[in-house]
Scaffold this motif. Structure first.
Motif, PDB file in Angstrom:
ATOM      1  N   ALA A  26       0.825  -1.210   0.000  1.00 56.59           N
ATOM      2  CA  ALA A  26       0.000   0.000   0.000  1.00 56.59           C
ATOM      3  C   ALA A  26       0.857   1.257   0.000  1.00 56.59           C
ATOM      4  O   ALA A  26       0.566   2.236  -0.700  1.00 56.59           O
ATOM      5  N   ALA A  27       1.934   1.244   0.763  1.00 55.31           N
ATOM      6  CA  ALA A  27       2.815   2.409   0.833  1.00 55.31           C
ATOM      7  C   ALA A  27       3.555   2.615  -0.496  1.00 55.31           C
ATOM      8  O   ALA A  27       3.698   3.749  -0.961  1.00 55.31           O
ATOM      9  N   ILE A  28       4.014   1.528  -1.099  1.00 52.30           N
ATOM     10  CA  ILE A  28       4.707   1.649  -2.381  1.00 52.30           C
ATOM     11  C   ILE A  28       3.756   2.148  -3.465  1.00 52.30           C
ATOM     12  O   ILE A  28       4.124   2.991  -4.293  1.00 52.30           O
ATOM     13  N   GLU A  29       2.519   1.658  -3.456  1.00 48.78           N
ATOM     14  CA  GLU A  29       1.534   2.136  -4.435  1.00 48.78           C
ATOM     15  C   GLU A  29       1.279   3.627  -4.271  1.00 48.78           C
ATOM     16  O   GLU A  29       1.195   4.373  -5.255  1.00 48.78           O
ATOM     17  N   ALA A  30       1.179   4.085  -3.029  1.00 44.27           N
ATOM     18  CA  ALA A  30       0.981   5.515  -2.774  1.00 44.27           C
ATOM     19  C   ALA A  30       2.189   6.325  -3.257  1.00 44.27           C
ATOM     20  O   ALA A  30       2.037   7.410  -3.827  1.00 44.27           O
ATOM     21  N   ALA A  31       3.397   5.783  -3.050  1.00 49.07           N
ATOM     22  CA  ALA A  31       4.606   6.489  -3.466  1.00 49.07           C
ATOM     23  C   ALA A  31       4.673   6.660  -4.972  1.00 49.07           C
ATOM     24  O   ALA A  31       5.208   7.660  -5.474  1.00 49.07           O
ATOM     25  N   ALA A  38      29.800  -2.788  -1.075  1.00 52.69           N
ATOM     26  CA  ALA A  38      28.487  -3.324  -0.685  1.00 52.69           C
ATOM     27  C   ALA A  38      27.360  -2.369  -1.048  1.00 52.69           C
ATOM     28  O   ALA A  38      26.204  -2.783  -1.149  1.00 52.69           O
ATOM     29  N   GLY A  39      27.669  -1.106  -1.233  1.00 54.46           N
ATOM     30  CA  GLY A  39      26.666  -0.125  -1.633  1.00 54.46           C
ATOM     31  C   GLY A  39      25.927   0.487  -0.457  1.00 54.46           C
ATOM     32  O   GLY A  39      26.435   0.545   0.663  1.00 54.46           O
ATOM     33  N   LEU A  40      24.720   0.921  -0.727  1.00 57.18           N
ATOM     34  CA  LEU A  40      23.853   1.560   0.266  1.00 57.18           C
ATOM     35  C   LEU A  40      22.851   0.520   0.735  1.00 57.18           C
ATOM     36  O   LEU A  40      22.036   0.026  -0.050  1.00 57.18           O
ATOM     37  N   THR A  41      22.901   0.180   2.021  1.00 63.23           N
ATOM     38  CA  THR A  41      22.144  -0.969   2.505  1.00 63.23           C
ATOM     39  C   THR A  41      21.307  -0.637   3.725  1.00 63.23           C
ATOM     40  O   THR A  41      21.512   0.371   4.404  1.00 63.23           O
ATOM     41  N   THR A  42      20.355  -1.529   3.994  1.00 60.56           N
ATOM     42  CA  THR A  42      19.543  -1.430   5.200  1.00 60.56           C
ATOM     43  C   THR A  42      19.178  -2.840   5.642  1.00 60.56           C
ATOM     44  O   THR A  42      19.429  -3.815   4.923  1.00 60.56           O
ATOM     45  N   GLY A  43      18.568  -2.961   6.821  1.00 60.14           N
ATOM     46  CA  GLY A  43      18.394  -4.274   7.419  1.00 60.14           C
ATOM     47  C   GLY A  43      17.091  -4.973   7.145  1.00 60.14           C
ATOM     48  O   GLY A  43      16.886  -6.092   7.604  1.00 60.14           O
ATOM     49  N   ASP A  44      16.166  -4.348   6.382  1.00 62.74           N
ATOM     50  CA  ASP A  44      14.862  -4.954   6.131  1.00 62.74           C
ATOM     51  C   ASP A  44      14.538  -4.868   4.644  1.00 62.74           C
ATOM     52  O   ASP A  44      14.678  -3.803   4.029  1.00 62.74           O
ATOM     53  N   ALA A  45      14.070  -5.954   4.050  1.00 60.91           N
ATOM     54  CA  ALA A  45      13.820  -5.999   2.615  1.00 60.91           C
ATOM     55  C   ALA A  45      12.690  -5.061   2.201  1.00 60.91           C
ATOM     56  O   ALA A  45      12.784  -4.368   1.183  1.00 60.91           O
ATOM     57  N   GLU A  46      11.609  -5.034   2.976  1.00 62.13           N
ATOM     58  CA  GLU A  46      10.484  -4.167   2.618  1.00 62.13           C
ATOM     59  C   GLU A  46      10.840  -2.698   2.755  1.00 62.13           C
ATOM     60  O   GLU A  46      10.425  -1.864   1.939  1.00 62.13           O
ATOM     61  N   GLU A  47      11.622  -2.373   3.768  1.00 63.32           N
ATOM     62  CA  GLU A  47      12.037  -0.986   3.921  1.00 63.32           C
ATOM     63  C   GLU A  47      12.952  -0.576   2.766  1.00 63.32           C
ATOM     64  O   GLU A  47      12.848   0.546   2.250  1.00 63.32           O
ATOM     65  N   ALA A  48      13.826  -1.476   2.333  1.00 60.19           N
ATOM     66  CA  ALA A  48      14.687  -1.182   1.191  1.00 60.19           C
ATOM     67  C   ALA A  48      13.851  -0.924  -0.060  1.00 60.19           C
ATOM     68  O   ALA A  48      14.131   0.003  -0.831  1.00 60.19           O
ATOM     69  N   ALA A  49      12.817  -1.736  -0.272  1.00 64.68           N
ATOM     70  CA  ALA A  49      11.949  -1.553  -1.434  1.00 64.68           C
ATOM     71  C   ALA A  49      11.218  -0.220  -1.371  1.00 64.68           C
ATOM     72  O   ALA A  49      11.050   0.462  -2.393  1.00 64.68           O
ATOM     73  N   MET A  50      10.789   0.166  -0.184  1.00 66.88           N
ATOM     74  CA  MET A  50      10.100   1.452  -0.024  1.00 66.88           C
ATOM     75  C   MET A  50      11.039   2.611  -0.325  1.00 66.88           C
ATOM     76  O   MET A  50      10.656   3.598  -0.987  1.00 66.88           O
ATOM     77  N   LYS A  51      12.258   2.526   0.133  1.00 65.25           N
ATOM     78  CA  LYS A  51      13.230   3.592  -0.142  1.00 65.25           C
ATOM     79  C   LYS A  51      13.482   3.722  -1.650  1.00 65.25           C
ATOM     80  O   LYS A  51      13.595   4.827  -2.173  1.00 65.25           O
ATOM     81  N   ARG A  52      13.560   2.589  -2.340  1.00 65.90           N
ATOM     82  CA  ARG A  52      13.744   2.636  -3.794  1.00 65.90           C
ATOM     83  C   ARG A  52      12.550   3.290  -4.477  1.00 65.90           C
ATOM     84  O   ARG A  52      12.704   4.078  -5.419  1.00 65.90           O
ATOM     85  N   ALA A  53      11.345   2.962  -4.005  1.00 68.13           N
ATOM     86  CA  ALA A  53      10.135   3.541  -4.592  1.00 68.13           C
ATOM     87  C   ALA A  53      10.101   5.051  -4.394  1.00 68.13           C
ATOM     88  O   ALA A  53       9.709   5.799  -5.299  1.00 68.13           O
ATOM     89  N   LEU A  54      10.521   5.522  -3.242  1.00 69.90           N
ATOM     90  CA  LEU A  54      10.545   6.956  -2.972  1.00 69.90           C
ATOM     91  C   LEU A  54      11.597   7.650  -3.831  1.00 69.90           C
ATOM     92  O   LEU A  54      11.340   8.697  -4.433  1.00 69.90           O
ATOM     93  N   SER A  55      12.779   7.068  -3.894  1.00 72.79           N
ATOM     94  CA  SER A  55      13.858   7.675  -4.668  1.00 72.79           C
ATOM     95  C   SER A  55      13.484   7.799  -6.143  1.00 72.79           C
ATOM     96  O   SER A  55      13.835   8.786  -6.802  1.00 72.79           O
TER      97      SER A  55
END
Length: 252
Positions: free
Chosen positions: A154-159, A178-195
């Motif tokens: 739902a959050a990604i669709e809104a983004a 290693a690049g730019l990383t975070t500890g949760d897969a869904e949070e990483a996907a949300m950050k990509r959607a926002l960017s």
């Protein structure tokens, strides 16, 4: 060499070099790479390193819970936040990520700044209540409590239905390889959607995140416009990123 001695050796290498290359360690110690990998698995299970292909990197302290992270390098986060806030121009739209550094950015925005802030963080939205000329759009979804942000489908669709001039994203790990990383897969996907919905993306990274890694890739370096950090310009990782062509904004 006993297993305990190998463990101490690996931790000393990680502290000294900022990484462990399994093949090199195996050659130096005269043991198999499988033995080194087993040792690294044990260390990673205890939260003492982050395993990556071919070895290990320092684990990010930003993987702690939200309350604990508020006490980690607050001065550095405020410095990063002040530099990031200066990028937000009057009349512009900015996507502001969640987390403790993003919250510091919200607090650093001038109270009379006329802008639009789009965020999936309830704490960021609340921090902007006393900014009368800032229009705030709050994206909803499942609450990921580690960073106090909305995630999920739902959050990604809104983004995907918004756009902005600037996106300010927090990560837990910053490393040239290693690049730019975070500890949760869904949070990483949300950050990509926002960017993906902004003309420019800058990474917010206080010094404790530099040279560390987490499990999930957020963005490749080619997809970001710059890195904002309070780490010293002569920090080996910062120097490497600058040599690779990354735009570094030094805070402080």
């Amino acid at each position: 060499m006993l297993a305990a001695e190998r463990r101490d050796h690996l931790l000393k290498l990680l502290a000294r070099d900022g990484k462990i290359v399994a093949r090199s360690v195996a050659v130096d110690l005269g043991i198999s790479e499988d033995s080194v990998r087993r040792d690294l698995r044990d260390l990673a299970a205890e939260g003492l390193c982050q395993r990556v292909y071919g070895g290990a990197l320092p684990v990010s302290p930003a993987l702690a819970d939200y309350a604990a992270r508020q006490a980690v390098t607050p001065e550095g986060k405020r410095a990063v936040a002040a530099t990031a806030a200066a990028l937000v121009r009057p009349g512009s739209a900015v996507i502001l990520d969640g987390g403790t550094t993003a919250l510091a950015v919200a607090r650093a925005l001038p109270p009379d700044l006329d802008c639009t802030v789009i965020t999936h963080s309830p704490t960021v939205a609340v921090a902007l209540l006393d900014h009368p000329t800032a229009e705030v759009f709050l994206l909803g979804g499942r609450l990921f409590k580690h960073s106090a942000v909305a995630c999920g489908a739902a959050a990604i669709e809104a983004a995907q239905k918004i756009s902005a001039d600037l996106c300010l994203i927090g990560v837990t790990g910053v490393h040239p390889e290693a690049g730019l990383t975070t500890g949760d897969a869904e949070e990483a996907a949300m950050k990509r959607a926002l960017s993906a919905r902004a003309a420019d993306t800058y990474i917010l990274a206080s010094s404790e995140k530099i040279g560390t890694a987490s499990r999930y890739l957020v963005l490749p370096w080619a997809d970001v416009s710059g890195l904002i950090t309070d780490a010293a310009a002569d920090h080996p990782v910062v120097e490497q990123l600058a040599t690779d062509g990354m735009h570094i904004l030094t805070a402080g």
